[in-house]
Design a protein around this motif. Structure first.
Motif, PDB file in Angstrom:
ATOM      1  N   GLN A  11       0.828  -1.196   0.000  1.00  0.00           N
ATOM      2  CA  GLN A  11       0.000   0.000   0.000  1.00  0.00           C
ATOM      3  C   GLN A  11       0.868   1.254   0.000  1.00  0.00           C
ATOM      4  O   GLN A  11       2.003   1.227   0.468  1.00  0.00           O
ATOM      5  CB  GLN A  11      -0.907   0.025   1.239  1.00  0.00           C
ATOM      6  CG  GLN A  11      -1.886  -1.122   1.310  1.00  0.00           C
ATOM      7  CD  GLN A  11      -2.937  -1.054   0.234  1.00  0.00           C
ATOM      8  OE1 GLN A  11      -3.532  -0.006  -0.003  1.00  0.00           O
ATOM      9  NE2 GLN A  11      -3.180  -2.179  -0.433  1.00  0.00           N
ATOM     10  N   VAL A  13       0.417   5.655   0.850  1.00  0.00           N
ATOM     11  CA  VAL A  13      -0.471   6.645   1.449  1.00  0.00           C
ATOM     12  C   VAL A  13      -0.961   7.609   0.376  1.00  0.00           C
ATOM     13  O   VAL A  13      -0.366   7.735  -0.685  1.00  0.00           O
ATOM     14  CB  VAL A  13       0.228   7.421   2.598  1.00  0.00           C
ATOM     15  CG1 VAL A  13       0.594   6.482   3.733  1.00  0.00           C
ATOM     16  CG2 VAL A  13       1.445   8.180   2.106  1.00  0.00           C
ATOM     17  N   THR A  14      -2.060   8.293   0.695  1.00  0.00           N
ATOM     18  CA  THR A  14      -2.600   9.349  -0.160  1.00  0.00           C
ATOM     19  C   THR A  14      -2.149  10.680   0.404  1.00  0.00           C
ATOM     20  O   THR A  14      -2.321  10.927   1.604  1.00  0.00           O
ATOM     21  CB  THR A  14      -4.146   9.289  -0.178  1.00  0.00           C
ATOM     22  OG1 THR A  14      -4.538   8.011  -0.684  1.00  0.00           O
ATOM     23  CG2 THR A  14      -4.729  10.394  -1.033  1.00  0.00           C
ATOM     24  N   THR A  19      -6.013   6.661   2.827  1.00  0.00           N
ATOM     25  CA  THR A  19      -6.101   5.579   1.855  1.00  0.00           C
ATOM     26  C   THR A  19      -6.996   4.508   2.453  1.00  0.00           C
ATOM     27  O   THR A  19      -6.664   3.930   3.490  1.00  0.00           O
ATOM     28  CB  THR A  19      -4.701   4.986   1.557  1.00  0.00           C
ATOM     29  OG1 THR A  19      -3.859   6.013   1.053  1.00  0.00           O
ATOM     30  CG2 THR A  19      -4.789   3.840   0.554  1.00  0.00           C
ATOM     31  N   TYR A  77      -2.153   9.539   6.014  1.00  0.00           N
ATOM     32  CA  TYR A  77      -0.986   9.894   5.192  1.00  0.00           C
ATOM     33  C   TYR A  77       0.318   9.901   5.986  1.00  0.00           C
ATOM     34  O   TYR A  77       1.395   9.746   5.426  1.00  0.00           O
ATOM     35  CB  TYR A  77      -1.192  11.249   4.505  1.00  0.00           C
ATOM     36  CG  TYR A  77      -1.154  12.451   5.420  1.00  0.00           C
ATOM     37  CD1 TYR A  77       0.030  13.138   5.660  1.00  0.00           C
ATOM     38  CD2 TYR A  77      -2.311  12.911   6.037  1.00  0.00           C
ATOM     39  CE1 TYR A  77       0.055  14.247   6.490  1.00  0.00           C
ATOM     40  CE2 TYR A  77      -2.298  14.009   6.857  1.00  0.00           C
ATOM     41  CZ  TYR A  77      -1.115  14.674   7.093  1.00  0.00           C
ATOM     42  OH  TYR A  77      -1.089  15.761   7.916  1.00  0.00           O
TER      43      TYR A  77
END
Length: 189
Positions: A11, A13-14, A19, A77
């Motif tokens: 994964q 992060v946004t 996320t 994030y």
């Protein structure tokens, strides 16, 4: 009992956001899927002392004793990169709890910054003036992802727009992390 948490891919992060990670949990009950209490399924991610709790909902029945749940957990994030543990448990209609089941996934390191404002401006600069702050003071640099690190600043001479012979050398500028400008060695800029 929890049979499996289906593989969670790596994964990221946004930037400045959340996320939402969706994954599936397979549960089996020898008394049949109708014996499962759908309201008791839990899912969480943990890393060190940090925990992110999510929610799960019924997805489908695989067969008469196996049920699949869809779970979603939000990663912030600023959550640290590295190996995270996903865990889940459920109870049946008699409140008998399954043993927690765990899997791991990797949260990748992501570098992002936000600089505001993006330009510096000054009122009219006169020869021999010192310690003249920009009109845009301060410039704020924010870490908007999960990479820890430092910022390197490089200064350039400012050359006159109409007369390139007029310059302000880079070593005449100073920066500071907080408050008023404090001189620094231009060699470290």
């Amino acid at each position: 009992s929890i049979l499996d948490i289906l593989d969670i891919p790596d994964q990221t992060v946004t930037e400045s956001g959340i996320t939402n990670v969706q994954f599936y949990v397979l549960v089996q009950d020898e008394n049949g899927v109708r014996d499962l209490d759908d309201n008791t399924i839990t899912a969480q991610f943990t890393k060190d002392s940090m925990t992110r709790i999510g929610s799960c909902v019924f997805d489908s029945d695989i067969d008469s004793t196996t049920r699949r749940y869809s779970c979603t957990i939000g990663i912030q994030y600023y959550d640290p990169p590295g190996t995270w543990t996903a865990s889940s448990s459920i109870q049946d209609s008699k409140a008998a709890a399954s043993f927690p089941y765990t899997e791991t996934f990797l949260l990748l390191e992501t570098a992002c910054i936000l600089i505001s404002p993006t330009e510096m401006t000054w009122s009219t600069l006169l020869p021999e003036e010192t310690d003249k702050l920009s009109l845009d003071n301060p410039i704020i640099i924010s870490n908007t992802c999960n990479k820890a690190g430092s910022i390197k600043i490089k200064a350039f001479d400012i050359v006159g727009e109409t007369n390139t012979l007029f310059t302000i050398p880079a070593n005449k500028f100073s920066i500071h992390t907080v408050g008023y400008c404090q001189p620094i060695d231009a060699g470290t800029v």
